[in-house]
Design an enzyme around this catalytic site. Structure first.
Site, short mmCIF file in Angstrom:
data_model
loop_
_atom_site.label_atom_id
_atom_site.label_comp_id
_atom_site.label_asym_id
_atom_site.label_seq_id
_atom_site.Cartn_x
_atom_site.Cartn_y
_atom_site.Cartn_z
CG ASN A 76 42.14 -28.23 -66.42
OD1 ASN A 76 41.48 -27.30 -65.96
ND2 ASN A 76 43.53 -27.91 -66.52
CG ASP A 78 42.95 -15.70 -62.73
OD1 ASP A 78 42.36 -14.85 -63.22
OD2 ASP A 78 42.71 -16.97 -62.95
CD GLU A 125 45.71 -25.11 -64.68
OE1 GLU A 125 44.67 -25.56 -64.86
OE2 GLU A 125 46.02 -24.48 -65.69
CG HIS A 158 41.48 -24.01 -64.65
ND1 HIS A 158 42.43 -23.84 -65.49
CD2 HIS A 158 40.47 -23.21 -65.03
CE1 HIS A 158 42.00 -23.06 -66.55
NE2 HIS A 158 40.79 -22.67 -66.25
P1 PGA Z 1 36.41 -19.80 -70.35
O1 PGA Z 1 37.42 -19.76 -69.46
O2 PGA Z 1 35.28 -18.58 -69.67
O3 PGA Z 1 37.10 -18.78 -71.32
O4 PGA Z 1 35.95 -20.89 -71.12
C1 PGA Z 1 37.12 -20.47 -67.99
C2 PGA Z 1 38.25 -20.67 -67.37
O5 PGA Z 1 39.07 -21.15 -68.00
O6 PGA Z 1 38.24 -20.24 -66.00
#
Ligand code: PGA
Length: 236
Positions: free
Chosen positions: A136, A67, A143, A138
């Site tokens: 959450n 992304d 999301e 994702h």
């Molecule tokens: P993080 O993010 O590794 O910074 O916890 C993971 C994500 O949001 O996919």
């Protein structure tokens, strides 16, 4: 799912790098799907170390990132383009033209999503997709929703994600509000998936994603249906 428990973040990172390194050794022209965020930083550092020690050759490798923020210039320090340069690409012998992210500055977001999805398919699909997970559930910027997104799409970020990402910005208002992200279908078509889950704060979502019902309300739960998904967990 093949679930590997690691005692520390360092152990998780070393194990993840071995799996990715093994893919590069067994298929020097492999297509890797990469992720950004805090979790894979240690994995990329290990991969850089393996390159410097002469273990890995990146000259034939192609990469597609999950992304990119939309409307954010790549020169911005918070762009995922910049993250990949700083954490991996500038330290290894990968060819710049073989590294790909959605173009967050494209005028037409929908057209760019279609182009990105087609480029992944034209490259023969992804051999190994690296993933982190949001609080959450994702994966990429998929999301929680009523349905799983099929292909690369333009997504509006949730409050939970904007809050989590605001740690990189001077204030919350600066966090981009939308992004271009591979869809769940794009991710599920990868031949192999490597999901990294690190930190006590991720223990609850790990439980839901790995052992709970498969639902678009917990996007990562779909990975339970992938035939070749390895999870490395360090959440104790
Ligand atoms: P993080 O993010 O590794 O910074 O916890 C993971 C994500 O949001 O996919």
């Amino acid at each position: 799912m093949n679930i590997i428990k690691a005692k520390t973040y360092e152990e998780l990172s070393a194990k993840a790098a071995v799996i990715i390194g093994a893919k590069i050794l067994s298929k020097p022209s492999c297509v890797l799907g990469f992720a950004t965020g805090g979790t894979p930083v240690g994995t990329y550092a290990e991969l850089v170390r393996m390159y410097k020690e002469g273990v890995l050759d990146w000259s034939g490798v192609a990469t597609y990132n999950l992304d990119e923020y939309y409307g954010n210039p790549v020169t911005d320090k918070n762009s995922y383009y910049y993250f990949m340069q700083q954490n991996l690409f500038k330290y290894v012998n990968i060819k710049q033209e073989n590294t790909h992210l959605p173009n967050g500055m494209a005028k037409d977001a929908e057209e760019e999503c279609a182009r990105y999805e087609a480029a992944i398919n034209a490259a023969g699909g992804i051999d190994l997709q690296l993933l982190g997970i949001g609080h959450n559930g994702h994966i990429g910027f998929n999301e929680p929703a009523d349905a799983f997104a099929e292909i690369t799409n333009h997504v509006k970020l949730t409050d939970s994600t904007i809050n989590a990402n605001s740690r990189y910005y001077a204030n919350r208002d600066e966090v981009p509000k939308s992004a271009l992200s591979m869809g769940i279908g794009t991710i599920m078509r990868a031949r192999k998936i490597l999901l990294l889950i690190s930190g006590k704060d991720k223990a609850e979502i790990a439980q839901k994603a790995l052992y709970g019902p498969v639902t678009p309300r917990v996007p990562a739960s779909i990975l339970q249906y992938h035939k070749h998904c390895t999870v490395i967990l360090a959440v104790d």
